[in-house]
Design a protein around this motif. Sequence first.
Motif, PDB file in Angstrom:
ATOM      1  N   ASN A  26       0.924  -1.329   0.056  1.00 19.05           N
ATOM      2  CA  ASN A  26      -0.002   0.032   0.085  1.00 19.05           C
ATOM      3  C   ASN A  26       0.644   0.986  -0.074  1.00 19.05           C
ATOM      4  OD1 ASN A  26      -3.301  -0.472   0.414  1.00 19.05           O
ATOM      5  ND2 ASN A  26      -2.138  -2.159   1.242  1.00 19.05           N
ATOM      6  N   ALA A  27       2.057   1.312   0.803  1.00 18.66           N
ATOM      7  CA  ALA A  27       2.787   2.475   0.852  1.00 18.66           C
ATOM      8  C   ALA A  27       3.440   2.504  -0.670  1.00 18.66           C
ATOM      9  CB  ALA A  27       4.077   2.056   1.580  1.00 18.66           C
ATOM     10  N   ARG A  28       3.690   1.454  -1.424  1.00 17.13           N
ATOM     11  CA  ARG A  28       4.169   1.576  -2.709  1.00 17.13           C
ATOM     12  C   ARG A  28       3.479   2.126  -3.917  1.00 17.13           C
ATOM     13  NH1 ARG A  28       9.131   1.705  -4.346  1.00 17.13           N
ATOM     14  NH2 ARG A  28       8.757   0.175  -6.207  1.00 17.13           N
ATOM     15  N   ALA A  29       2.074   2.080  -3.528  1.00 21.21           N
ATOM     16  CA  ALA A  29       0.915   2.203  -4.399  1.00 21.21           C
ATOM     17  C   ALA A  29       1.187   3.692  -5.224  1.00 21.21           C
ATOM     18  CB  ALA A  29      -0.298   2.090  -3.912  1.00 21.21           C
ATOM     19  N   VAL A  30       1.218   4.712  -4.413  1.00 15.46           N
ATOM     20  CA  VAL A  30       1.354   5.998  -4.945  1.00 15.46           C
ATOM     21  C   VAL A  30       2.545   6.179  -5.672  1.00 15.46           C
ATOM     22  CG1 VAL A  30       1.351   8.389  -4.301  1.00 15.46           C
ATOM     23  CG2 VAL A  30      -0.237   6.926  -3.248  1.00 15.46           C
ATOM     24  N   ASN A  31       3.762   5.560  -5.049  1.00  8.70           N
ATOM     25  CA  ASN A  31       4.937   5.797  -5.822  1.00  8.70           C
ATOM     26  C   ASN A  31       4.750   5.061  -7.190  1.00  8.70           C
ATOM     27  OD1 ASN A  31       6.749   7.119  -4.465  1.00  8.70           O
ATOM     28  ND2 ASN A  31       7.018   5.439  -3.113  1.00  8.70           N
ATOM     29  N   VAL A  32       4.479   3.816  -7.418  1.00 11.70           N
ATOM     30  CA  VAL A  32       4.181   3.199  -8.844  1.00 11.70           C
ATOM     31  C   VAL A  32       3.205   4.202  -9.850  1.00 11.70           C
ATOM     32  CG1 VAL A  32       3.409   1.207  -9.773  1.00 11.70           C
ATOM     33  CG2 VAL A  32       4.311   1.114  -7.825  1.00 11.70           C
ATOM     34  N   LEU A  33       1.852   4.782  -9.113  1.00 11.47           N
ATOM     35  CA  LEU A  33       1.101   5.321  -9.902  1.00 11.47           C
ATOM     36  C   LEU A  33       1.756   6.503 -10.445  1.00 11.47           C
ATOM     37  CD1 LEU A  33      -1.833   6.192 -10.789  1.00 11.47           C
ATOM     38  CD2 LEU A  33      -1.798   7.423  -8.332  1.00 11.47           C
TER      39      LEU A  33
END
Length: 270
Positions: A26-33
Motif C-alpha cells: 500500500n505504501a508503494r502504490a502511490v509511488n508506482v502510480l
Amino acid sequence: MDKLLNISREGGYPLCAETLQVLYDNARAVNVLLAGLPLPNKSAVILGSEETEASRIPAGSFAYTYLYVVSAGGRRLVRYTRNSGVNLSSAKVTITETLNTVYDSGGNEISDVYTEERAVIESTDVAADKWKFYNLTDVLEPSLYNNLLPAFQDNLTGTNVSLDENYHNILGKNDRKLRVRLKLDASVSNNPTPVSSNTYTMDVSIPISIAGAHSLNAVLLCNNQHRPVRATLIGSTIKIYAGEALSSIANDTTWYSQSWSMYINSEILL
C-alpha cells in the motif's frame, strides 16, 4: 488493493510477514502510480492538504501533507513541511532521511529497521537550486482530455482540407479546456473568389460545439512564406480568413493551384 481488516480486534492484531507485506504494498502504490509521470529533475507534486487549509479537512480526519519529488536521488513520496512565507516560484526542496532502531521485548537492539523521510520546502535566491512545483491536477490533466482527432479527421473527408498526419496534431477537450494543435493542408483547384478581394475563407468543422466565439492563433504557409492569419471558432466551425494572408504572398493565379498549409495552436478555456 489488499487491505488489513479489523485492526483494532480484541486480543491484538497479528503482525507477520504477510500483514507487513500488505502495508508495504500500500505504501508503494502511490509511488508506482506517479512513477510514469514525465517530470524533469527538481520537480515536486504537492499532494494532500497544506496546513493552512486544515479547515477544509473533515472533523476527525488527518491532514496528510505529502510531496512526490523527482530529483537526482530518485523519485519518492515523502511527508513535508513548508516554511512560513515561502513563494513556490523561488523555492527548493531539502530531503532528510533518518534510520531508526527498535528494541524487542527482551531489550535487544535491532538496527536500521525503518527510515523516516522528510522534506522541507524553503526559499532560495539561487536560480540553479529552484524547483518546479505542481498540483496533482496539473500533471494529470493531459490524460483527462477526450481525443477528438479521429472524428475530426472523418469530418475532413471529401473536403479540400486534409490533416498532416506526420505532424503532432492535438484536438482534445475536457470539462475546462479545449486544446487545438493542428496542421491543415489545403488544396483548392479553382479560384471561387479573387484573392485580391481578401474575402476568401475556409470553414473547417470540429466534432463538438463550443459556446460563444473564440479567436485562434493561426499561421499560414504558402510559397515558403509564413503569415499570421485570422481564425475563429464559433459553435462547431473553425473559420480561417485565408485570403487576407494569401493576398500578401501569392497572386490569384498561383495560390489556388498549389497546396498550402495552416498551423493552428490555441487553448480555449470553457
